[in-house]
Scaffold this active site. Structure first.
Site, PDB file in Angstrom:
ATOM      1  N   ASP A   1       5.165  89.340  29.468  1.00  0.00           N
ATOM      2  CA  ASP A   1       6.323  89.487  28.578  1.00  0.00           C
ATOM      3  C   ASP A   1       7.527  90.020  29.347  1.00  0.00           C
ATOM      4  OD1 ASP A   1       5.581  88.576  26.064  1.00  0.00           O
ATOM      5  OD2 ASP A   1       4.603  90.448  25.507  1.00  0.00           O
TER       6      ASP A   1
ATOM      7  N   GLU B   1       3.858 103.807  53.733  1.00  0.00           N
ATOM      8  CA  GLU B   1       5.081 103.120  53.275  1.00  0.00           C
ATOM      9  C   GLU B   1       5.432 103.473  51.836  1.00  0.00           C
ATOM     10  OE1 GLU B   1       1.911 100.432  51.585  1.00  0.00           O
ATOM     11  OE2 GLU B   1       2.110 101.879  53.218  1.00  0.00           O
TER      12      GLU B   1
ATOM     13  N   THR C   1      -6.540  91.768  29.752  1.00  0.00           N
ATOM     14  CA  THR C   1      -5.600  90.724  29.330  1.00  0.00           C
ATOM     15  C   THR C   1      -4.501  91.311  28.454  1.00  0.00           C
ATOM     16  OG1 THR C   1      -7.121  90.091  27.543  1.00  0.00           O
ATOM     17  CG2 THR C   1      -7.234  88.808  29.564  1.00  0.00           C
TER      18      THR C   1
ATOM     19  N   ALA D   1      -8.867  94.725  27.422  1.00  0.00           N
ATOM     20  CA  ALA D   1      -7.812  95.628  27.900  1.00  0.00           C
ATOM     21  C   ALA D   1      -7.069  95.016  29.088  1.00  0.00           C
ATOM     22  CB  ALA D   1      -8.415  96.979  28.282  1.00  0.00           C
TER      23      ALA D   1
ATOM     24  N   SER E   1       2.025 120.104  21.561  1.00  0.00           N
ATOM     25  CA  SER E   1       1.500 118.916  20.887  1.00  0.00           C
ATOM     26  C   SER E   1       0.082 119.196  20.434  1.00  0.00           C
ATOM     27  CB  SER E   1       1.584 117.726  21.852  1.00  0.00           C
ATOM     28  OG  SER E   1       1.060 116.571  21.252  1.00  0.00           O
TER      29      SER E   1
ATOM     30  N   CYS F   1      -4.235  99.514  54.316  1.00  0.00           N
ATOM     31  CA  CYS F   1      -5.057  99.248  53.139  1.00  0.00           C
ATOM     32  C   CYS F   1      -5.677  97.856  53.216  1.00  0.00           C
ATOM     33  CB  CYS F   1      -4.245  99.471  51.862  1.00  0.00           C
ATOM     34  SG  CYS F   1      -5.318  99.720  50.425  1.00  0.00           S
TER      35      CYS F   1
ATOM     36  N   HIS G   1      -1.463 104.857  52.498  1.00  0.00           N
ATOM     37  CA  HIS G   1      -0.199 104.112  52.421  1.00  0.00           C
ATOM     38  C   HIS G   1       1.015 104.946  52.828  1.00  0.00           C
ATOM     39  CE1 HIS G   1      -1.456 100.445  50.201  1.00  0.00           C
ATOM     40  NE2 HIS G   1      -2.390 101.218  49.673  1.00  0.00           N
TER      41      HIS G   1
ATOM     42  N   GLU H   1       1.279  91.847  28.515  1.00  0.00           N
ATOM     43  CA  GLU H   1       2.504  92.656  28.437  1.00  0.00           C
ATOM     44  C   GLU H   1       3.320  92.506  29.727  1.00  0.00           C
ATOM     45  OE1 GLU H   1       5.248  95.503  29.148  1.00  0.00           O
ATOM     46  OE2 GLU H   1       3.325  95.821  30.125  1.00  0.00           O
TER      47      GLU H   1
END
Length: 1295
Positions: free
Chosen positions: A318, A1262, A310, A308, A886, A1135, A1260, A315
């Site tokens: 890509d 920011e 890789t 999962a 759905s 962080c 965070h 993607e």
């Protein structure tokens, strides 16, 4: 020589308990386990005492080392010899950046010490099997055996296949031996081609041909000619998909020819740093939108985490490799698997039908796979904002009679959006002599044959080849490569990238021929110029391995120095391995053996290989009507809320960062109670606008067991009803990715696939004005195995996953399912027009039935009218809430809306017909909208204008309180407490979290969901959010300089720079490599901020590797010490920057009492929107904010405060150095999960120095300085969120 260094304990107490429980369940008499990390250093020269001490300090991270000598039998788990783990790559980088050049390589293992009764050899094998992943790891019984990790082998030469001597049989043997998956006609083609060339092929040439021409890469079935029931069909599948573009080309800039499709975006300020000065600024230009969705099914079935991971990584590449370089932005993920069968939580519809040995269980996939996908996105720095999860496994009577249908071969979907400059959408021209470059990590002997392997049904290939086709992931390396690509596209016309592709299936053997061929060139290459970490690899292994995180590029020869400079700054490895030639020929020279492993005309490799013809028969579905005996609404509700497809998905959501970039306007979590029910994902197009991008998913695979075409139409319809919840405008703005999964060759499936593609490509999409410019197919969705004496097959339903993407007009107008209890009306828009079909629904599935008639798109014009009407109502601000219908039907739609609104519902379904079961559980398309009671008439009028008058039903209202009541004609149909329903809905996620994470944390989170009194997130501010305290200072025109500091793997620097920029600073991009090489110093800066992310992928402790590269470099150490001792400076660490700065205590005055930050109590990366309180402290950044309580983005795996002892904690508190604490929704300081996401004592999450000039925090600010990027916020907030005050305080302090 190898040195062995002990490390910290490797497993928390609850992990050890889980292991012991597993051993007890397997009746293995194991009494105790202790596990610790062991480090192995491969040295090229001895270390002196100081260097040895430095190495020891470098490898001291995590919990304190055990002082005792471990007891029990040693089982040492390490990466498989001949592979290099991602940990090793990053740890070795840190050692080198700390000056330890004698270290060739660091590697890490886990030493398990097992105390047990007498075990047989077979039982010891069971124990070792539990402790390691055989795909990635090996087990040794002595620490010294780890020497094998560093064994070097001599290079092996290319192997020739004796075609001229042995004829066709030589190719048949090679096909089996190498797992090439060549068809008969391809073997004929190769025999003919090499006979004409008058020579024998080399193994590398055959392998390269097999990868380039695999179904995975060539999509032979989608390009095939079709004969169905004896009749020649006019079009291929791909031509029917392309028909959507021919019919509606509007807004599409690139389709079918690149790594991703591109559509028009919005004109906005793209924020990035200048190449020369490093100064960040906004650049007004169109940010066009790219979209891509991939699947990575085969590797995920074999080894879910790396499979999962890789998949997501490929993607992302890509997207980055689109045009002449682009910027990935936000991701989506999806999983279809067989039944989970959670131990102790098995469901009545889950029968165990068995599985092959070599693939893992559905439960393993859903435990490990989502973690792998999330970990890659997190570390790369891409928010994952959308997804789906379906389970299906049943013996059903479908088209081919009674058979097993399910997802033993899973679907692992990875997709996303990105942005690209207008002038980079099209690839450039490759000049003759252009340099051919591999950007990224070294070649490794992994992932061989992925393209061919994923083109076979699981169970056909050899288990060893399955091993070989599993890859490993290093997202931090991919981030470095992406930073180089970003620097390139940011140069505009001076972009050195002419052409770029990612390296995926087939490795360089696929990528390089594709690159030169697409550019109209040939190429000559030198094998030994390819970066490689394993000298013993054969030419085939070097050229064809699928080592991840690599790109191939063509760079003009005169721009190579510029490209080299960019790579060095980002520490991204690259190699020039060849150059482009005029002649369309491919040659690969091997300097070591002085021979030519490849010497082929390109057209032999990529030319007219035989075209496939599919001659297939149609089969009719045989479904039986639903048997309703024994089905009650109350029982059905509980079962359906437990069905993973319907159940809460928190366990899949909070593991993924959903705030990085500062441009997330709508994540999965909705409202003050943070319920994962969003209709679609939405991002802002930039950090300065309200334009944006949206993504949504639609899929309804089980319906294909009854009606292939209906299933495909419903997938499109569902994607549309999901994405309609945001303000898009014209439906032609929506573009679709179609991912097709089928078991080609299975009786009836091929004809069904043709029928489904035709329904969407030739009929529905053209009628709606929708285009499918991108997609992917996976045609081997079947698993075979031997169960005792019986041969079994599990075939997946034909599965179409539609991902919809669109430009958004105003992200603030996105509607969520969160109900309001003001005077309101709930309206159902029933696009099923009263058909209420129950075939292939969740209801049918949980009673182990299929049914006969499924839902369908009943009226295309009404579906279009529905979309247009919702868009009109969104623009008019008439909708309070919206949720599509759905899986689970109307009842689930209403329940999820009630969960999000933390309210009750009084529903009346009298107008939906007398069949209550069908009214509540049919899954016809549609949606429930909530409107103000006063607007109901106006809304119904808009719906009527769009042809929907006969679809609209008033179904009640949302009310305060906890009752969820459904009536019809005064009679109660169903009544339950909303809290009870919420708990049922959450039980699957709770069980998964208990299994995977710390069960105590899982229990605490589940407990919190049963508290109806929970007020949800809320805000109390001690300051005026609209006051700009920096305004007078900005007005002077002076802009102090802030160093926005990043290390390799940091990913939150751009939004941090933007926040400081807005507060009146000049934000300057400073990479650690600038400081280490002396290109930049800190003397000119007034402020410094260390940003969040995963420096070095968090190996050697989060932030610790980064800190040590400062502490162990005398010049840089002095530079930081000088900065921190200078009065009138400010510093912030967030962080990863917080973790790093906490390790610089020896350099920062007044920080002596600071704690360390270690692994979260949950033992999991936590992405939450958490409530914090600003406490009284000296922090200059938090002045005037004391007493405020407000939510903030949290994203970390190691944020728990660790102090030496109670006295240390007391001193930290009494000095008033605590600046922020986690509080629960009642405003009380908390250590309870998940209100306190990491388990820090006293809720501590930020500390400051005695002077208040340096503040470090785990959350965070920011990422949420803009109101729009908060997951939830009060409606009266303007452009700026309350956290903007921190940055303005900084400007004010500097005067």
């Amino acid at each position: 020589m190898m040195e062995i260094l002990r490390g910290s304990p490797a497993l928390s107490a609850f992990r050890i308990n889980k292991l012991l429980a597993r051993f007890q369940a397997a009746r293995l008499p194991v009494h105790n386990i202790y596990a610790e990390y062991v480090h192995f250093a491969d040295l090229n020269a001895p270390l002196n005492d100081d260097e040895h001490a430095q190495l020891e300090r470098l490898l001291k991270y995590g919990p304190a080392l055990a002082s005792h000598a471990p007891q029990g039998k040693l089982l040492l788990v390490t990466p498989r010899p001949g592979t290099i783990s991602p940990w090793s790559s990053k740890a070795t980088d840190i050692a080198h950046n700390c000056g330890l050049q004698q270290v060739n390589r660091l590697e890490r293992g886990v030493a398990y010490y097992i105390e047990a009764g007498t075990l047989t050899n077979e039982q010891w094998q069971q124990v070792t099997a539990e402790l390691h992943d055989r795909m990635m790891e090996t087990v040794f019984f002595d620490l010294d055996d780890a020497e094998q990790l560093f064994a070097h082998h001599q290079p092996t030469p290319v192997t020739s296949v004796d075609l001229l001597g042995q004829g066709r049989q030589a190719l048949i043997d090679a096909n089996l031996r190498l797992g090439l998956a060549l068809a008969e006609d391809e073997i004929d083609y190769l025999q003919d081609a090499f006979t004409k060339l008058g020579r024998n092929p080399n193994d590398i040439e055959l392998y390269m041909f097999a990868q380039a021409n695999s179904e995975h890469c060539r999509h032979k079935i989608f390009n095939a000619d079709w004969i169905i029931d004896g009749e020649q069909q006019p079009k291929s599948l791909f031509r029917m998909i392309k028909n959507t573009f021919e019919t509606t080309p509007d807004h599409v800039l690139s389709a079918y020819k690149d790594n991703a499709a591109v559509m028009e975006g919005s004109e906005v300020g793209r924020y990035f740093a200048d190449h020369e000065t490093g100064r960040y600024d906004f650049h007004q230009e169109p940010a066009h939108i790219l979209m891509k969705v991939e699947t990575h099914n085969h590797p995920t079935a074999i080894s879910p985490w790396p499979g999962a991971a890789t998949g997501s990584g490929g993607e992302i590449r890509d997207e980055g490799a689109t045009g002449r370089g682009a910027k990935p932005k936000a991701g989506l993920v999806g999983f279809s698997v067989s039944n989970l069968r959670i131990l102790g939580f098995e469901q009545p519809w889950e029968e165990d039908f068995g599985k092959p040995e070599r693939i893992v269980t559905a439960l393993d996939i859903m435990t490990e796979g989502p973690l792998g996908g999330a970990a890659f996105n997190n570390e790369f720095g891409r928010p994952a904002l959308n997804g789906y999860f379906r389970t299906y496994e049943e013996k059903v009577n479908s088209h081919n009679g009674e058979e097993l249908r399910g997802y033993h071969k899973p679907i692992m979907l990875a997709g996303g959006i990105g942005n690209i400059r207008a002038d980079h959408v099209q690839k450039g021209e490759i000049n003759v002599g252009a340099k051919l470059v591999v950007l990224g990590g070294p070649a490794m002997n992994i992932g061989l044959g992925g393209g061919a392997a994923s083109s076979m049904a699981s169970g056909q290939s050899d288990a060893d080849l399955d091993f070989a086709s599993v890859q490993r992931d290093n997202p931090e390396m991919e981030r470095r490569c992406q930073e180089v690509i970003d620097r390139c596209w940011q140069l505009g016309d001076a972009n050195p990238i002419l052409f770029i592709h990612d390296v995926g299936a087939g490795g360089l053997s696929n990528a390089m021929p594709e690159l030169v061929s697409d550019g109209g060139r040939g190429g000559k290459f030198e094998l030994r110029d390819i970066l490689s970490d394993e000298p013993g690899m054969s030419p085939l292994e070097i050229w064809c391995n699928e080592s991840q995180e690599r790109y191939v590029l063509a760079v003009a020869a005169d721009q190579l120095p510029l490209f080299d400079e960019l790579c060095k700054r980002e520490r991204a490895p690259y190699a020039v391995i060849g150059e482009a030639t005029e002649e369309l020929h491919l040659s690969l020279h091997d300097r070591h053996f002085d021979n030519q492993p490849i010497d082929l005309p390109l057209d032999v490799l990529l030319g007219k290989t035989p075209k496939m013809t599919r001659d297939v028969q149609t089969l009719k579905a045989k479904g039986d009507a639903l048997v309703r005996e024994g089905i009650t609404i109350a029982d059905a509700v509980k079962r359906i809320l437990h069905l993973p497809t319907v159940a809460e998905k928190t366990f899949l959501v909070t593991i993924g960062d959903r705030s990085v970039t500062g441009m997330v306007a709508r994540d999965q979590m909705v409202g003050p109670w943070q319920v994962p029910v969003a209709n679609c994902a939405v991002t802002t197009a930039s950090l300065d606008s309200y334009y944006g991008e949206a993504m949504a998913i639609g899929e309804r695979a089980p319906v294909a067991l009854l009606d292939f075409a209906a299933s495909a139409r419903l997938a499109v319809g569902e994607a549309l009803t999901n994405i309609a919840a945001t303000q898009i405008g014209d439906i032609k703005r929506i573009k679709l990715s179609a991912n097709w999964m089928a078991a080609a060759g299975h009786p009836g499936e091929d004809a069904g696939l043709y029928e489904a593609v035709k329904a969407v490509g030739e009929e529905l999409c053209p009628a709606l004005g929708l285009t499918i410019p991108v997609g992917k197919d996976s045609m081997s969705m079947k698993t075979r195995w031997q169960e005792g004496n019986e041969e079994r097959e599990m075939t997946s339903p034909l599965s179409l996953v539609i991902s919809a993407f669109a430009r958004v007009e105003d992200v603030r107008h996105t509607i969520t399912p969160q109900l309001s209890t003001e005077d309101n009306a709930l309206l159902l828009i029933d696009l099923g027009k009263g058909n209420n079909a129950l075939g292939a629904t969740a209801l049918a599935q949980v009673y182990r039935q299929l049914g006969d008639k499924p839902a369908d798109v009943r009226d295309v014009a009404q579906l279009k009218g529905f979309y247009d009407a919702i868009q009109a109502l969104v623009a008019q601000r008439k909708l309070l809430a919206y949720h599509d219908r759905s899986d689970g039907g109307l009842l689930v739609t209403l329940a999820e809306m009630a969960f999000a609104g933390h309210c009750g519902i009084n529903a009346d379904i009298a107008s939906l017909g007398d069949d209550r079961l069908a009214a509540l559980f049919n899954e016809e398309l549609g949606a429930v909208i909530q409107v103000r009671a006063a607007d109901r008439e106006a809304v119904e009028s808009v719906l009527a204008q769009h042809g929907l008058a006969d679809c609209v039903h008033y179904v009640g209202q949302a009310v305060s309180g906890d009752r969820f009541v459904i009536t019809a004609n005064g009679e109660t149909v169903f009544s339950e407490s909303r809290t009870t329903l919420r708990v049922w809905w959450a039980e699957t996620t709770w069980q998964m979290q208990r299994l995977r994470d710390n069960p105590e944390c899982a229990d605490q989170e589940h407990q919190a969901k049963s508290n109806d009194a929970d007020p949800g997130l809320n805000v109390k501010l001690s300051f005026d959010i609209n006051e700009d305290v920096a305004a007078p200072y900005i007005a002077t025109g002076a802009r102090p300089k802030v160093a926005v500091l990043r290390e390799q793997g940091v990913n939150s620097h751009v939004e941090m720079a933007a926040a400081f920029h807005r507060a009146g600073f000049d934000a300057i991009d400073v990479h650690m490599s600038d400081l280490l090489t002396g290109r930049t110093g800190l003397e000119d800066f007034h402020a410094l901020v260390a940003c969040g992310g995963f420096s070095y992928g968090d190996v050697l402790g989060a932030g610790e590797g980064w800190a040590k590269s400062i502490l162990f470099n005398d010049r840089v150490r002095d530079e930081f010490a000088t900065f921190f001792h200078r009065p009138q400076t400010l510093a912030l660490g967030v962080c990863n920057g917080c973790q790093m700065m906490s390790n610089l205590r020896e350099l920062i005055p007044g920080s002596e009492l600071w704690p360390r930050f270690v692994r979260n109590t949950s033992d999991r990366f936590e992405a939450r929107f958490s409530l914090v309180e600003v406490t009284q402290s000296p922090s200059l950044l938090l002045q005037g904010m004391v007493g405020s309580q407000m939510p903030i983005a949290v994203s970390h795996g190691e944020g728990r405060v660790e102090v030496r002892d109670a006295a240390h904690l007391a001193a930290l508190e009494s000095k008033g150095l605590v600046a922020l604490r986690y509080v629960d929704n009642f405003g009380k300081v908390t250590e309870t999960y998940p209100a306190n996401p990491n388990g820090s004592p006293n809720g501590i999450t930020a500390v400051t120095t005695e002077s208040g000039r340096v503040t470090i925090m785990m959350p965070h600010p920011e990422r949420v300085f803009r109101t729009v990027s908060n997951s939830w916020h009060p409606e009266n907030w303007g452009e700026d969120g309350p956290w903007m005050r921190i940055f303005r305080n900084a400007r004010k302090q500097l005067g």
